[in-house]
Scaffold this motif. Structure first.
Motif, PDB file in Angstrom:
ATOM      1  N   GLN A 178       0.348  -1.063   0.092  1.00 37.67           N
ATOM      2  CA  GLN A 178      -0.237   0.553   0.167  1.00 37.67           C
ATOM      3  C   GLN A 178       0.932   1.073  -0.441  1.00 37.67           C
ATOM      4  OE1 GLN A 178      -3.092  -0.017   2.354  1.00 37.67           O
ATOM      5  NE2 GLN A 178      -2.771  -2.132   3.682  1.00 37.67           N
ATOM      6  N   PHE A 179       2.029   0.750   0.252  1.00 39.39           N
ATOM      7  CA  PHE A 179       2.895   2.123   0.593  1.00 39.39           C
ATOM      8  C   PHE A 179       3.038   3.082  -0.741  1.00 39.39           C
ATOM      9  CE2 PHE A 179       5.546   0.651   4.167  1.00 39.39           C
ATOM     10  CZ  PHE A 179       4.925   0.816   4.840  1.00 39.39           C
ATOM     11  N   TYR A 180       2.960   2.336  -1.979  1.00 38.27           N
ATOM     12  CA  TYR A 180       3.253   3.240  -3.021  1.00 38.27           C
ATOM     13  C   TYR A 180       1.848   4.600  -3.680  1.00 38.27           C
ATOM     14  CZ  TYR A 180       4.448   4.297  -8.252  1.00 38.27           C
ATOM     15  OH  TYR A 180       4.547   5.191  -9.117  1.00 38.27           O
TER      16      TYR A 180
ATOM     17  N   ALA B 198      11.198  -2.651  -6.160  1.00 42.52           N
ATOM     18  CA  ALA B 198      11.879  -1.604  -5.479  1.00 42.52           C
ATOM     19  C   ALA B 198      10.209  -0.466  -5.751  1.00 42.52           C
ATOM     20  CB  ALA B 198      12.556  -1.213  -5.269  1.00 42.52           C
ATOM     21  N   GLU B 199      10.534  -0.174  -6.377  1.00 42.89           N
ATOM     22  CA  GLU B 199       9.191   1.276  -7.393  1.00 42.89           C
ATOM     23  C   GLU B 199       7.556   0.443  -6.662  1.00 42.89           C
ATOM     24  OE1 GLU B 199       8.633   2.168 -11.228  1.00 42.89           O
ATOM     25  OE2 GLU B 199       8.087   4.640 -10.457  1.00 42.89           O
ATOM     26  N   ARG B 200       7.667  -0.068  -7.307  1.00 41.33           N
ATOM     27  CA  ARG B 200       5.914  -0.520  -6.513  1.00 41.33           C
ATOM     28  C   ARG B 200       5.779  -0.503  -4.887  1.00 41.33           C
ATOM     29  NH1 ARG B 200       1.596  -0.536  -5.053  1.00 41.33           N
ATOM     30  NH2 ARG B 200       0.364  -1.961  -5.834  1.00 41.33           N
TER      31      ARG B 200
ATOM     32  N   ALA C   1      15.972   2.838  -5.719  1.00 35.35           N
ATOM     33  CA  ALA C   1      16.325   1.998  -6.734  1.00 35.35           C
ATOM     34  C   ALA C   1      17.900   1.630  -7.346  1.00 35.35           C
ATOM     35  CB  ALA C   1      16.097   2.229  -8.233  1.00 35.35           C
ATOM     36  N   PHE C   2      18.472   0.577  -6.875  1.00 35.07           N
ATOM     37  CA  PHE C   2      19.513   0.618  -7.060  1.00 35.07           C
ATOM     38  C   PHE C   2      20.811   1.188  -7.918  1.00 35.07           C
ATOM     39  CE2 PHE C   2      23.271  -1.604  -5.795  1.00 35.07           C
ATOM     40  CZ  PHE C   2      23.955  -0.575  -4.241  1.00 35.07           C
ATOM     41  N   PRO C   3      21.702   1.905  -7.993  1.00 40.34           N
ATOM     42  CA  PRO C   3      22.268   2.214  -9.237  1.00 40.34           C
ATOM     43  C   PRO C   3      23.113   0.606  -9.858  1.00 40.34           C
ATOM     44  CG  PRO C   3      23.433   3.091  -7.123  1.00 40.34           C
ATOM     45  CD  PRO C   3      22.484   2.069  -6.963  1.00 40.34           C
ATOM     46  N   HIS C   4      23.050   1.008 -11.348  1.00 41.99           N
ATOM     47  CA  HIS C   4      23.464  -0.019 -12.319  1.00 41.99           C
ATOM     48  C   HIS C   4      25.128   0.068 -12.010  1.00 41.99           C
ATOM     49  CE1 HIS C   4      25.094  -1.170 -16.061  1.00 41.99           C
ATOM     50  NE2 HIS C   4      24.380  -1.808 -16.114  1.00 41.99           N
ATOM     51  N   ASP C   5      25.428   0.247 -12.243  1.00 45.15           N
ATOM     52  CA  ASP C   5      27.448   0.427 -12.287  1.00 45.15           C
ATOM     53  C   ASP C   5      27.636  -0.301 -11.082  1.00 45.15           C
ATOM     54  OD1 ASP C   5      27.142   1.574 -14.506  1.00 45.15           O
ATOM     55  OD2 ASP C   5      28.146   2.795 -13.963  1.00 45.15           O
ATOM     56  N   LEU C   6      27.072   0.225  -9.790  1.00 45.29           N
ATOM     57  CA  LEU C   6      27.570  -0.760  -9.078  1.00 45.29           C
ATOM     58  C   LEU C   6      26.622  -2.051  -8.238  1.00 45.29           C
ATOM     59  CD1 LEU C   6      28.453  -0.228  -5.971  1.00 45.29           C
ATOM     60  CD2 LEU C   6      26.613   1.046  -4.981  1.00 45.29           C
ATOM     61  N   PHE C   7      25.762  -2.407  -8.558  1.00 47.74           N
ATOM     62  CA  PHE C   7      24.772  -3.781  -9.114  1.00 47.74           C
ATOM     63  C   PHE C   7      26.189  -4.156  -9.871  1.00 47.74           C
ATOM     64  CE2 PHE C   7      22.140  -6.693 -11.139  1.00 47.74           C
ATOM     65  CZ  PHE C   7      22.009  -7.331 -10.135  1.00 47.74           C
TER      66      PHE C   7
ATOM     67  N   ALA D  86       5.569  -7.609  -9.119  1.00 47.91           N
ATOM     68  CA  ALA D  86       7.036  -7.660  -8.637  1.00 47.91           C
ATOM     69  C   ALA D  86       7.558  -8.613  -7.657  1.00 47.91           C
ATOM     70  CB  ALA D  86       6.557  -6.305  -7.342  1.00 47.91           C
ATOM     71  N   LYS D  87       8.043  -9.091  -8.338  1.00 46.12           N
ATOM     72  CA  LYS D  87       9.181  -9.676  -7.221  1.00 46.12           C
ATOM     73  C   LYS D  87       9.275  -9.525  -5.478  1.00 46.12           C
ATOM     74  CE  LYS D  87      11.848 -13.095  -8.087  1.00 46.12           C
ATOM     75  NZ  LYS D  87      11.218 -14.089  -8.907  1.00 46.12           N
ATOM     76  N   ALA D  88       8.061  -9.078  -5.202  1.00 47.05           N
ATOM     77  CA  ALA D  88       8.154  -8.378  -3.866  1.00 47.05           C
ATOM     78  C   ALA D  88       7.999  -9.573  -2.710  1.00 47.05           C
ATOM     79  CB  ALA D  88       6.670  -8.492  -3.754  1.00 47.05           C
TER      80      ALA D  88
END
Lengths: 351, 351
Positions: free
Chosen positions: A201-203, B99-101, B106-112, B192-194
């Motif tokens: 529900q957060f988003y 994550a957005e949902r 979000a986690f940064p691409h290059d760091l991932f 989502a993989k929630a």
């Protein structure tokens, strides 16, 4: 009960650092917590220990698959310094119902009641008297088994932590009626206090917040035509002198405050209808002036009047009302909770 | 990327204690893990450290509200000892969509990509060569902020942990078509993989297990007439020589193996239909002999043939097939993953 609770007291208390006049909800916790581990098919030795961090393997099931359930309840202190709980056995019944739906083991009744009462007794100075003040109690169960197979864990931890609280909501509560997002599915886990129901529900709620609404009233996922619940509250509508709320279902939480209000209303000879409520009906009632009140009910909020709702971009203000049902219910519930009124229902329990 | 990864190596390795011929899925983890904390609105210093327990406040949001998302991916070692990843950027894109949902950063691409590759390099001995052997990689993000307000956390932890794996499923997979329980709602978080999506399946799946079925094929929550996904796998149906799978939606996970199979099938001139599939259509196809195959697809399972399904108490066996699509896809995918075949798609990435 075979296991007695092992109690280890904190060497010092944090209480003198707490500003009880300016509490944010759920940020400060008392000196102790109750914990009990489940392994080898049974609940192990229960403990009350100083409130402290948990140490869990990164593969603990709760981090990956959301196998976690919780409850919210409160302790209230009367002017004589006596502490009261409100229908605590109903919280236990519900956490066990939630747990069953998430394939988690039930927690034993006697151990719950004993642990709860001992914990609150130890931290009794944290319960402040006065309407609005309470000790918010958070029982919860998490899957701790260190393995990421997508199946029910074999190990769990049951905990009770407590946080001093003032009134949860302040000011006007304006709500958005859901038109796109949904909270729960038929055949899903909406009736349970399952952890994942809340993150989901957060988003949508943050989008609503940005538009100036504090909460969402969820509608059925199929048609968005029926009003369900507000995610942290059940919802009541007063049309003329009739009180209407949606029936509980596999999508809607069986709120303890909700059912208490239904009982109080019936005993006050208020006409109560427990039935599906169409959004269009409430819009129509708002337009023709028969909509008198909307309010949410829940342990954290108790009774929370809603001053406006938005549906399909149109804002509907709920008119100010002199003789509000929500005030009546809140006063009666608070009177029972804080031991200033008779409790004809036996809802109040001293600890 | 401004932050370089701080690496602390384990003093000793656990690897000599591991029986790589007899691995249970997701129980044993490599010597190191990658972690990065989010606070004050940004990701902090990333670290690779010895695999070790996490210390979290009991009020950490993940325990209460299921604010957690994850991914599943694998590293494969070829016969020359070189290690390969399969479409890793798609996993990052998806964890960030999940994550957005859930109102998570979000986690940064290059760091991932850097963290992932460095971590696997350090633990490279844990990746065993040979078809079926792999290193299962579990990136996940949990809400760590110590406060139980029902709102998005302000603090998170991103982690990658790794577990050596053999083939995920063995033997016949028989599935039950859902008639009562549901996995996700329109407007919900099914895509989502929630974390909470998975715990919600445990109870219905355990009931199915008791009846002799390994998995459930979920249907739409409204009518239970349309086939969706299997919870840990997307599902494909072969009717005569046509391959059919449900379209992704807000209820269905956008599987990386799923879309790879669709691509491979199209390039093999197999007729692929991506459309809603009625249960009745598959029952009918089974009865008239045109149903040739059912199989699941997913990172853990790769391609998992389904030998029978049950619907409304009736069991439908899928006939044995000589020239199976599922074998063809599995061989092609494995060939790309283990670097024994050309990769015309650029899906394979060396580390």
């Amino acid at each position: 009960m075979t296991n007695s609770i092992e109690i280890t007291k904190a060497k010092t208390s944090k209480i003198q650092d707490v500003d009880f006049e300016n509490l944010s909800f759920g940020k400060i916790f008392t000196d102790h917590m109750f914990t009990c581990d489940f392994k080898n098919g049974e609940w192990q030795k229960p403990e009350i220990t100083p409130y402290a961090p948990l140490t869990l393997d990164p593969s603990a099931r709760v981090f990956h698959y959301g196998q976690a359930v919780f409850e919210g309840m409160k302790a209230y202190k009367d002017d004589a310094g006596k502490i009261w709980l409100f229908r605590p056995e109903d919280n236990l019944a519900r956490i066990n119902k939630s747990a069953e739906r998430l394939a988690m083991p039930a927690f034993p009744h006697d151990l719950f009641m004993e642990g709860l009462k001992k914990l609150i007794n130890i931290d009794e100075d944290w319960v402040k008297p006065g309407f609005g003040n309470s000790l918010y109690i958070r029982p919860f169960v998490i899957a701790t088994e260190p393995a990421i197979a997508a199946s029910p864990a074999l190990e769990y931890k049951f905990l009770i932590i407590c946080s001093p609280a003032q009134s949860y909501y302040s000011g006007d509560v304006r709500v958005l009626v859901a038109e796109q997002f949904s909270r729960s599915a038929n055949g899903g886990v909406g009736f349970a206090k399952a952890a994942g129901n809340y993150a989901a529900q957060f988003y949508p709620t943050s989008l609503a917040n940005q538009e100036g609404f504090q909460q969402i009233i969820w509608t059925d996922a199929d048609t968005h035509e029926y009003l369900e619940e507000a995610g942290t509250m059940n919802v009541f509508f007063r049309i003329n002198d009739t009180l209407i709320t949606a029936p509980t279902s596999e999508r809607i939480l069986d709120g303890i405050t909700r059912k208490s209000i239904i009982q109080i209303a019936k005993d006050a000879d208020i006409n109560v209808e427990i039935r599906p409520i169409k959004v269009s009906e409430i819009v129509e009632a708002s337009k023709n002036g028969s909509l008198k009140e909307i309010f949410g009910s829940g342990t954290a909020a108790v009774v929370s009047p809603i001053s406006a709702f938005s549906h399909k971009g149109e804002l509907f203000e709920v008119p100010k009302q002199d003789d509000k049902y929500s005030d009546k219910f809140k006063n009666l519930l608070n009177g029972i909770q804080y031991n200033t009124l008779e409790d004809p229902y036996g809802w109040r329990q001293s600890i």
